[in-house]
Design an enzyme around this catalytic site. Sequence first.
Site, mmCIF file in Angstrom:
data_model
loop_
_atom_site.group_PDB
_atom_site.id
_atom_site.type_symbol
_atom_site.label_atom_id
_atom_site.label_comp_id
_atom_site.label_asym_id
_atom_site.label_seq_id
_atom_site.Cartn_x
_atom_site.Cartn_y
_atom_site.Cartn_z
ATOM 1 N N GLU A 73 0.849 -1.204 0.000
ATOM 2 C CA GLU A 73 0.000 0.000 0.000
ATOM 3 C C GLU A 73 0.884 1.255 0.000
ATOM 4 O OE1 GLU A 73 -3.232 -0.236 2.858
ATOM 5 O OE2 GLU A 73 -4.025 -2.021 1.870
ATOM 6 N N GLU B 28 -4.797 -9.057 -0.099
ATOM 7 C CA GLU B 28 -5.562 -8.747 1.118
ATOM 8 C C GLU B 28 -7.017 -8.689 0.727
ATOM 9 O OE1 GLU B 28 -4.331 -5.540 3.707
ATOM 10 O OE2 GLU B 28 -2.205 -5.919 3.278
HETATM 11 O O1 AHR Z 1 -4.884 -6.164 7.124
HETATM 12 C C1 AHR Z 1 -4.797 -4.987 7.854
HETATM 13 C C2 AHR Z 1 -4.192 -3.836 7.062
HETATM 14 O O2 AHR Z 1 -5.041 -3.504 5.996
HETATM 15 C C3 AHR Z 1 -2.868 -4.096 6.393
HETATM 16 O O3 AHR Z 1 -1.794 -3.945 7.251
HETATM 17 C C4 AHR Z 1 -2.840 -3.056 5.314
HETATM 18 O O4 AHR Z 1 -2.060 -3.428 4.208
HETATM 19 C C5 AHR Z 1 -4.306 -2.860 4.976
HETATM 20 O O5 AHR Z 1 -4.644 -1.543 4.922
#
Ligand code: AHR
Length: 524
Positions: free
Chosen positions: A196, A328
Amino acid sequence: MRKLLLGLGLMAAILPASFATAQSTHLAIDASKPGAKIDRNIFGQFAENLGHGLYEGIWVGPDSSIPNTRGIRKDVVTALQALKVPNVRWPGGCFADQYHWRKGIGPAAQRPATLNSAWGGVVDSNAFGTDEFMDFIQQIGSQAYVSVNVGSGTPQEAAEWLEYMTTAQPTALEKERAANGHPDAYKVGFLGIGNESWSCGGDMTADYYVSQLKIYSRFVDNVNPSQQSKNQMLKIAVGPGFPETDWTEAVMKAWKQHDWSWNIDGLSVHWYTIANGWPPTTPSTGFGVEDYGKTLKSTLFMDEFLHKQEAVMDKYDPEKKIALVVDEWGAWHAPLPGTNEHFLVQQNSLRDAILASLNLNIFSRHADRVRMANIAQMINVIQAMILTDKEKMVVTPTYYVFKMYVPFQDATFVPVDFDPGSFHRDGITLPRVDALAARDAAGKIWIEITNLDPDKPVDIDAEITGMTAKSAKGETLTAPAVDSVNTFTAPNTVVPEPISVSVKGGRLTLTVEPKSVTVISLEP
Ligand code: AHR
């Protein structure tokens, strides 16, 4: 008459779901028309240094009274082995861009205590570092997906980390690894270059990130001799966590013009189901059908999200060399009352199991481009497989979905033609049914059917062509309510049960329960 109606109403309330008026759905499955491989890596997991994900969830230390192997919980390892987890992403997440790997190697007593400023500013003993992660990976039989620190680290730091992990040559870092008890070079299957980077990874512009990407891709290498000509490590660039495509455009455009000096194999995207927008407010327990409907509606956006990113990727990479990696995803609900809000603790219900199957089906339908995904997160954090509390452990409804889908790992996608139908509840219209089919290496056909309708069973009539099915069997995951959960004291509320199916003359028939996930196998 009124008495009769009242009586009928009462009967409907007490009769099991299978007696409620069933809807019917016809599936046409042509096993002679196989599609892309459903890459086993889409069943990957994410284990960040966050809350009790690693510490307590995996790592209890060798001196703990909780049964462990070199500090790693035995109960958790046994549960995860059954999922055949193909890869685990570590150490983050936002945490990755502040992680300095040297603090997590060597004798435990000499490791510095640091602050986990990404997640609540808690003290991190660094007891779970590189060698412990690799031990965990080997114990569960998985592959390492390591995210390197682009935000606050350097290319040199990342290159040395990879050398520490993967060299078999007698360098200083190889000797250091051997002195730490690991003479053999580790394998690293996947390398995430930042996380990110448009936000917690350094708030970079796309162009700035692309310049960093080129440098890290050029200099951070896996030198394990067994990963040179085959099983090479795949390098994964940061992609967006939003539906807009300008970031994807910038990375793909740069990739299209890349020369010999750098390359990538994947583009990561993040997309969570957050039903009411940011910050997450949907409760993970004690909710009703309205919240269930809203959450499922929201999760189905994943399909559109992927299509948008794929359209840009197809423009620059029509041969689909670059994988789309959803590293994710999952349902992000409100923190459980009484927990540290930075630890992202939530319960996991039948709703989350249904949501998981819908997403896994979407990824499978995009299998030609989506070749990897990581649910967030593995243990005790967001949509977890496993919850622990000191010596107690329970597996969640989502865990069972991943277990039921094991046969789909590396199976070949088989198209299913069906009308999903729809149902309307609390102002929300949703498809009633979703379905997925695949053929495994032994020639068996596997069919998954999700019934989203919280009230009505569905009679399934599936016509199978392209194979002669001699027998069929299956299991269903459902529970009394959409918010049913497994707890430490009642761990078997949401567990798969065998289901009655019949196969005759190329037709498979069964009834799927309301709010359920069903997997059937057909023997040739
Ligand atoms: O999964 C929790 C967080 O969500 C992670 O650290 C980040 O990459 C995302 O914003």
